[in-house]
Write a protein that holds these residues in place. Structure first.
Motif, PDB file in Angstrom:
ATOM      1  N   GLY A 129     105.431 129.232 141.098  1.00 24.87           N
ATOM      2  CA  GLY A 129     106.229 129.180 142.328  1.00 24.87           C
ATOM      3  C   GLY A 129     105.740 130.227 143.309  1.00 24.87           C
ATOM      4  O   GLY A 129     105.748 130.033 144.512  1.00 24.87           O
TER       5      GLY A 129
ATOM      6  N   SER B 296     107.785 133.153 139.669  1.00 26.24           N
ATOM      7  CA  SER B 296     108.212 132.937 141.056  1.00 26.24           C
ATOM      8  C   SER B 296     108.506 134.237 141.785  1.00 26.24           C
ATOM      9  O   SER B 296     109.334 134.273 142.692  1.00 26.24           O
ATOM     10  CB  SER B 296     109.470 132.046 141.060  1.00 26.24           C
ATOM     11  OG  SER B 296     109.234 130.870 140.324  1.00 26.24           O
ATOM     12  N   ALA B 297     107.839 135.341 141.368  1.00 27.15           N
ATOM     13  CA  ALA B 297     108.102 136.637 142.011  1.00 27.15           C
ATOM     14  C   ALA B 297     106.934 137.084 142.879  1.00 27.15           C
ATOM     15  O   ALA B 297     107.027 137.098 144.103  1.00 27.15           O
ATOM     16  CB  ALA B 297     108.428 137.689 140.964  1.00 27.15           C
TER      17      ALA B 297
ATOM     18  N   LYS C 107     114.439 147.228 151.350  1.00 27.46           N
ATOM     19  CA  LYS C 107     115.463 147.576 150.338  1.00 27.46           C
ATOM     20  C   LYS C 107     116.241 148.812 150.754  1.00 27.46           C
ATOM     21  O   LYS C 107     115.665 149.836 151.094  1.00 27.46           O
ATOM     22  CB  LYS C 107     114.806 147.831 148.984  1.00 27.46           C
ATOM     23  CG  LYS C 107     114.830 146.602 148.130  1.00 27.46           C
ATOM     24  CD  LYS C 107     114.493 146.898 146.681  1.00 27.46           C
ATOM     25  CE  LYS C 107     113.730 145.718 146.142  1.00 27.46           C
ATOM     26  NZ  LYS C 107     112.382 145.984 145.774  1.00 27.46           N
TER      27      LYS C 107
ATOM     28  N   THR D 260     110.655 125.487 148.636  1.00 30.53           N
ATOM     29  CA  THR D 260     109.569 125.973 147.768  1.00 30.53           C
ATOM     30  C   THR D 260     109.954 125.798 146.296  1.00 30.53           C
ATOM     31  O   THR D 260     109.173 125.286 145.492  1.00 30.53           O
ATOM     32  CB  THR D 260     109.230 127.434 148.099  1.00 30.53           C
ATOM     33  OG1 THR D 260     109.001 127.542 149.509  1.00 30.53           O
ATOM     34  CG2 THR D 260     107.988 127.884 147.361  1.00 30.53           C
TER      35      THR D 260
ATOM     36  N   GLY E 212     107.267 124.559 150.444  1.00 31.05           N
ATOM     37  CA  GLY E 212     107.854 125.410 151.484  1.00 31.05           C
ATOM     38  C   GLY E 212     107.182 125.178 152.817  1.00 31.05           C
ATOM     39  O   GLY E 212     107.835 124.878 153.828  1.00 31.05           O
TER      40      GLY E 212
ATOM     41  N   ILE F 248     108.163 137.192 150.909  1.00 32.89           N
ATOM     42  CA  ILE F 248     108.912 138.257 150.235  1.00 32.89           C
ATOM     43  C   ILE F 248     109.521 139.194 151.289  1.00 32.89           C
ATOM     44  O   ILE F 248     108.825 139.646 152.201  1.00 32.89           O
ATOM     45  CB  ILE F 248     107.991 139.047 149.277  1.00 32.89           C
ATOM     46  CG1 ILE F 248     107.592 138.169 148.080  1.00 32.89           C
ATOM     47  CG2 ILE F 248     108.668 140.324 148.807  1.00 32.89           C
ATOM     48  CD1 ILE F 248     106.611 138.824 147.123  1.00 32.89           C
ATOM     49  N   GLY F 249     110.816 139.439 151.166  1.00 35.76           N
ATOM     50  CA  GLY F 249     111.492 140.379 152.064  1.00 35.76           C
ATOM     51  C   GLY F 249     111.817 139.814 153.435  1.00 35.76           C
ATOM     52  O   GLY F 249     112.405 140.510 154.265  1.00 35.76           O
TER      53      GLY F 249
ATOM     54  N   VAL G  91     112.550 131.678 146.192  1.00 34.19           N
ATOM     55  CA  VAL G  91     111.846 130.666 145.390  1.00 34.19           C
ATOM     56  C   VAL G  91     112.504 130.518 144.019  1.00 34.19           C
ATOM     57  O   VAL G  91     112.757 129.396 143.548  1.00 34.19           O
ATOM     58  CB  VAL G  91     110.347 131.033 145.255  1.00 34.19           C
ATOM     59  CG1 VAL G  91     109.622 130.020 144.391  1.00 34.19           C
ATOM     60  CG2 VAL G  91     109.694 131.121 146.636  1.00 34.19           C
TER      61      VAL G  91
ATOM     62  N   ASP H 280     113.201 145.384 138.562  1.00 35.66           N
ATOM     63  CA  ASP H 280     113.755 146.409 137.659  1.00 35.66           C
ATOM     64  C   ASP H 280     113.886 145.924 136.216  1.00 35.66           C
ATOM     65  O   ASP H 280     113.964 146.735 135.292  1.00 35.66           O
ATOM     66  CB  ASP H 280     115.152 146.846 138.139  1.00 35.66           C
ATOM     67  CG  ASP H 280     115.094 147.503 139.510  1.00 35.66           C
ATOM     68  OD1 ASP H 280     114.040 148.079 139.846  1.00 35.66           O
ATOM     69  OD2 ASP H 280     116.096 147.424 140.246  1.00 35.66           O
TER      70      ASP H 280
ATOM     71  N   ARG I 121     114.788 123.458 154.099  1.00 38.17           N
ATOM     72  CA  ARG I 121     113.725 124.477 154.156  1.00 38.17           C
ATOM     73  C   ARG I 121     114.027 125.625 153.197  1.00 38.17           C
ATOM     74  O   ARG I 121     113.135 126.118 152.512  1.00 38.17           O
ATOM     75  CB  ARG I 121     113.547 125.024 155.591  1.00 38.17           C
ATOM     76  CG  ARG I 121     112.505 126.164 155.684  1.00 38.17           C
ATOM     77  CD  ARG I 121     111.134 125.696 155.199  1.00 38.17           C
ATOM     78  NE  ARG I 121     110.142 126.764 155.048  1.00 38.17           N
ATOM     79  CZ  ARG I 121     109.900 127.443 153.932  1.00 38.17           C
ATOM     80  NH1 ARG I 121     110.605 127.218 152.821  1.00 38.17           N
ATOM     81  NH2 ARG I 121     108.954 128.356 153.892  1.00 38.17           N
TER      82      ARG I 121
HETATM   83  P1  NDP Z   1     112.012 137.040 147.937  1.00 37.96           P
HETATM   84  O1  NDP Z   1     111.841 138.307 148.667  1.00 37.96           O
HETATM   85  O2  NDP Z   1     113.143 136.150 148.281  1.00 37.96           O
HETATM   86  O3  NDP Z   1     112.097 137.337 146.360  1.00 37.96           O
HETATM   87  C1  NDP Z   1     111.068 137.993 145.684  1.00 37.96           C
HETATM   88  C2  NDP Z   1     111.487 138.188 144.239  1.00 37.96           C
HETATM   89  O4  NDP Z   1     110.358 138.655 143.502  1.00 37.96           O
HETATM   90  C3  NDP Z   1     112.579 139.232 144.071  1.00 37.96           C
HETATM   91  O5  NDP Z   1     113.356 138.922 142.946  1.00 37.96           O
HETATM   92  C4  NDP Z   1     111.761 140.510 143.847  1.00 37.96           C
HETATM   93  O6  NDP Z   1     112.454 141.499 143.104  1.00 37.96           O
HETATM   94  C5  NDP Z   1     110.598 139.989 143.044  1.00 37.96           C
HETATM   95  N1  NDP Z   1     109.414 140.823 143.310  1.00 37.96           N
HETATM   96  C6  NDP Z   1     108.813 141.029 144.500  1.00 37.96           C
HETATM   97  N2  NDP Z   1     107.793 141.872 144.385  1.00 37.96           N
HETATM   98  C7  NDP Z   1     107.772 142.241 143.102  1.00 37.96           C
HETATM   99  C8  NDP Z   1     106.942 143.101 142.361  1.00 37.96           C
HETATM  100  N3  NDP Z   1     105.945 143.793 142.950  1.00 37.96           N
HETATM  101  N4  NDP Z   1     107.193 143.210 141.036  1.00 37.96           N
HETATM  102  C9  NDP Z   1     108.187 142.510 140.453  1.00 37.96           C
HETATM  103  N5  NDP Z   1     109.019 141.687 141.111  1.00 37.96           N
HETATM  104  C10 NDP Z   1     108.814 141.555 142.413  1.00 37.96           C
HETATM  105  O7  NDP Z   1     110.609 136.270 148.070  1.00 37.96           O
HETATM  106  P2  NDP Z   1     110.300 134.719 147.863  1.00 37.96           P
HETATM  107  O8  NDP Z   1     111.158 134.163 146.785  1.00 37.96           O
HETATM  108  O9  NDP Z   1     110.298 134.077 149.195  1.00 37.96           O
HETATM  109  O10 NDP Z   1     108.775 134.775 147.382  1.00 37.96           O
HETATM  110  C11 NDP Z   1     108.400 134.841 146.005  1.00 37.96           C
HETATM  111  C12 NDP Z   1     106.962 134.390 145.831  1.00 37.96           C
HETATM  112  O11 NDP Z   1     106.830 133.041 146.293  1.00 37.96           O
HETATM  113  C13 NDP Z   1     105.911 135.185 146.621  1.00 37.96           C
HETATM  114  O12 NDP Z   1     104.713 135.200 145.878  1.00 37.96           O
HETATM  115  C14 NDP Z   1     105.728 134.342 147.873  1.00 37.96           C
HETATM  116  O13 NDP Z   1     104.455 134.569 148.473  1.00 37.96           O
HETATM  117  C15 NDP Z   1     105.790 132.948 147.263  1.00 37.96           C
HETATM  118  N6  NDP Z   1     106.091 131.873 148.203  1.00 37.96           N
HETATM  119  C16 NDP Z   1     107.245 131.880 148.952  1.00 37.96           C
HETATM  120  C17 NDP Z   1     107.525 130.831 149.801  1.00 37.96           C
HETATM  121  C18 NDP Z   1     108.803 130.736 150.543  1.00 37.96           C
HETATM  122  O14 NDP Z   1     109.047 129.677 151.139  1.00 37.96           O
HETATM  123  N7  NDP Z   1     109.659 131.740 150.544  1.00 37.96           N
HETATM  124  C19 NDP Z   1     106.553 129.729 150.001  1.00 37.96           C
HETATM  125  C20 NDP Z   1     105.420 129.759 149.082  1.00 37.96           C
HETATM  126  C21 NDP Z   1     105.209 130.824 148.258  1.00 37.96           C
HETATM  127  P3  NDP Z   1     112.938 142.846 143.841  1.00 37.96           P
HETATM  128  O15 NDP Z   1     114.134 142.443 144.635  1.00 37.96           O
HETATM  129  O16 NDP Z   1     113.230 143.773 142.728  1.00 37.96           O
HETATM  130  O17 NDP Z   1     111.785 143.295 144.704  1.00 37.96           O
END
Ligand code: NDP
Length: 449
Positions: free
Chosen positions: A347, A322-323, A135, A211, A377, A168-169, A243, A265, A207
């Motif tokens: 998710g 889904s976070a 970030k 997910t 995914g 994530i990230g 997701v 936030d 792809r």
């Molecule tokens: P992204 O980084 O694209 O998005 C993550 C989202 O979750 C953002 O909106 C982020 O908000 C929020 N978030 C992350 N950490 C926190 C936290 N500690 N508290 C509150 N909000 C949070 O990640 P993905 O969408 O790829 O992944 C989301 C979830 O899905 C994870 O659990 C991941 O393991 C799981 N997953 C993902 C897959 C994929 O293909 N990408 C496959 C299977 C599972 P902010 O920007 O404010 O941090």
């Protein structure tokens, strides 16, 4: 209550992995579910099979030095936990988030082993990442970090060894920087070493969407068991990353209305019209890398932004967390139940606490565990590997059709196992049992490994 044969195994996991609460939680959930399997087939408790399943094959921790835009040297820690390769090369994403510790990666890797088994595809389980916080970092900083990360990790990877992806990230941009560095380090254009690549350089259609779409397919099939559908339902989706965005897209395509989403936030609620404006959300999140507060501001009066609030306070028919892990507590579950939620689909990985899962199951709410519901995914990543191996590229329609078939298959396998082991409709039990049996059978066949 744990089966008496499993109690000492869990005690050992606690003793040997101190302070890794999320890993303990993930192991406990699996052990809680497999008691009935052990009772029916005591062989599974022989030869330290379960102890071996709870122990990663290899854990790699490394220093990631890089230089920021001001010329300062920064240090992060990199991880790759290669958990289990009985079914195929290690497969699982990389997470870049400041909260990442070894225990986080171990919990995710452990989950991944069973999830990958559930897909029925030839992939083992692993996970990795870093405590790097992307970030606010410039594109140049992200690239330099990814290059340094891969400069160490490359020696542990390979299309037949270990195949990471995003989490994530980590999205397509980061996968691109890492693939570029892997190519330089190895002097090989080895497309199948990473998945989640761009379409122009070996990626698979669907792809990006997989997910989120897959989770919705799973929940759709689950709703059908009660003669319900997404059409006309009010849905809340936490997060606004990869997701969440594609969960929202598929829910809208199926006639549901997503009325709230979030980031770390706060959350936004839009009751009017079609709910969340997806093209605007994509523009702000994917192109501008903005925040939910920016989205709410751009939407104006129709959108209510609640900084720091709990999205689970919003009444809805269906909730799709889904976070991130443990984002939905027992208290949140009781609020959702009181407000009439009929189905919950994970998710994210382990987003509901054990207390929340228990509350949903006790209340008869349809509950889809992440291990099964978010497997779309990784399943599509395996399809990407297939396309890379055959130098092929499939159409969107054909790939999405395969994803839908895979998700329906996972749903049906979980439902069947839940029924076989005496708890019809309990997808948590079904997913853990089905995943465990496939991994256990493969490991037994391979000798003491
Ligand atoms: P992204 O980084 O694209 O998005 C993550 C989202 O979750 C953002 O909106 C982020 O908000 C929020 N978030 C992350 N950490 C926190 C936290 N500690 N508290 C509150 N909000 C949070 O990640 P993905 O969408 O790829 O992944 C989301 C979830 O899905 C994870 O659990 C991941 O393991 C799981 N997953 C993902 C897959 C994929 O293909 N990408 C496959 C299977 C599972 P902010 O920007 O404010 O941090």
């Amino acid at each position: 209550m744990l089966d008496e044969k499993l109690e000492p195994i869990f005690a050992d996991v606690l003793r040997r992995n101190p302070g890794e609460d999320e890993f303990h939680q993930a192991v406990r959930e699996v052990l809680d579910c497999i008691g009935a399997v052990i009772a029916k087939n005591p062989d599974y408790a022989e030869g330290a099979l379960i102890e071996r399943i709870c122990e990663p094959e290899r854990q790699i921790i490394f220093r990631v030095p890089w230089v920021d835009d001001k010329g300062n040297v920064q240090i992060n820690r990199g991880f790759r936990v290669q958990f289990n390769s009985a079914l195929g090369p290690y497969k699982g994403g990389l997470r870049f988030h400041p909260t990442v510790l070894l225990g986080t990666v171990k919990f995710l890797g452990f989950e991944q082993v069973f999830k990958n088994a559930l897909t029925g595809m030839p992939i083992g389980g692993g996970k990795g990442g870093s405590d790097f916080d992307p970030k606010g970092r410039s594109e140049g900083e992200i690239m330099r970090f990814c290059q340094s990360f891969m400069t160490e990790l490359f020696r542990h990877l390979g299309e037949h060894t270990d195949v990471p992806a995003g989490d994530i990230g980590v999205g397509q941009r980061e996968v691109g920087f890492m693939f570029g560095q892997y190519k330089r380090m190895t002097n090989r254009y080895e497309s199948g070493v990473l998945t989640g690549k761009g379409l122009m350089w070996g990626g698979s259609r669907v792809r990006t969407e997989a997910t989120g779409y897959g989770a919705v397919y799973f929940v759709e099939r689950m709703l059908r068991t009660r003669n319900q559908e997404f059409e006309g339902k009010r849905v809340i989706v936490s997060g606004s990353g990869n997701v969440a965005v594609y969960t929202i897209e598929k829910v809208h395509q199926l006639g549901g209305r997503v009325i709230a989403c979030s980031d770390s936030d706060g959350y936004v609620v839009e009751e009017a019209g079609h709910g969340i404006d997806l093209p605007l959300l994509k523009e702000i999140k994917e192109k501008k890398r903005g925040r939910i507060a920016d989205y709410a501001k751009a939407r104006g009066a129709g959108a209510i932004y609640v900084p720091g609030g709990r999205i689970w306070d919003v009444p809805a028919d269906i909730a799709m967390p889904s976070a991130t892990q443990n984002e939905l507590t027992g208290h949140d579950a009781r609020t959702l139940i009181k407000n009439g939620v009929m189905a919950v689909g994970e998710g994210a990985n382990m987003p509901c606490t054990p207390e929340a899962v228990r509350a949903f199951l006790d209340a008869g709410v349809l509950f889809a565990p992440g291990k099964a519901a978010n497997a779309g995914g990784v399943a599509t990543s395996a399809l990407e590997m297939q396309q890379n191996a055959s130098r092929d590229s499939w159409s969107f329609e054909a790939t999405e059709k395969r994803l839908a078939t895979i998700m329906h298959g996972i749903h049906d396998r979980c439902a069947e196992m839940a029924e076989t082991y005496g708890s019809p409709g309990n997808y948590v039990l079904g997913a853990n049992v089905a995943g465990f049996i496939r991994v256990a059978e493969a490991m037994r066949s391979l000798g003491v490994v």
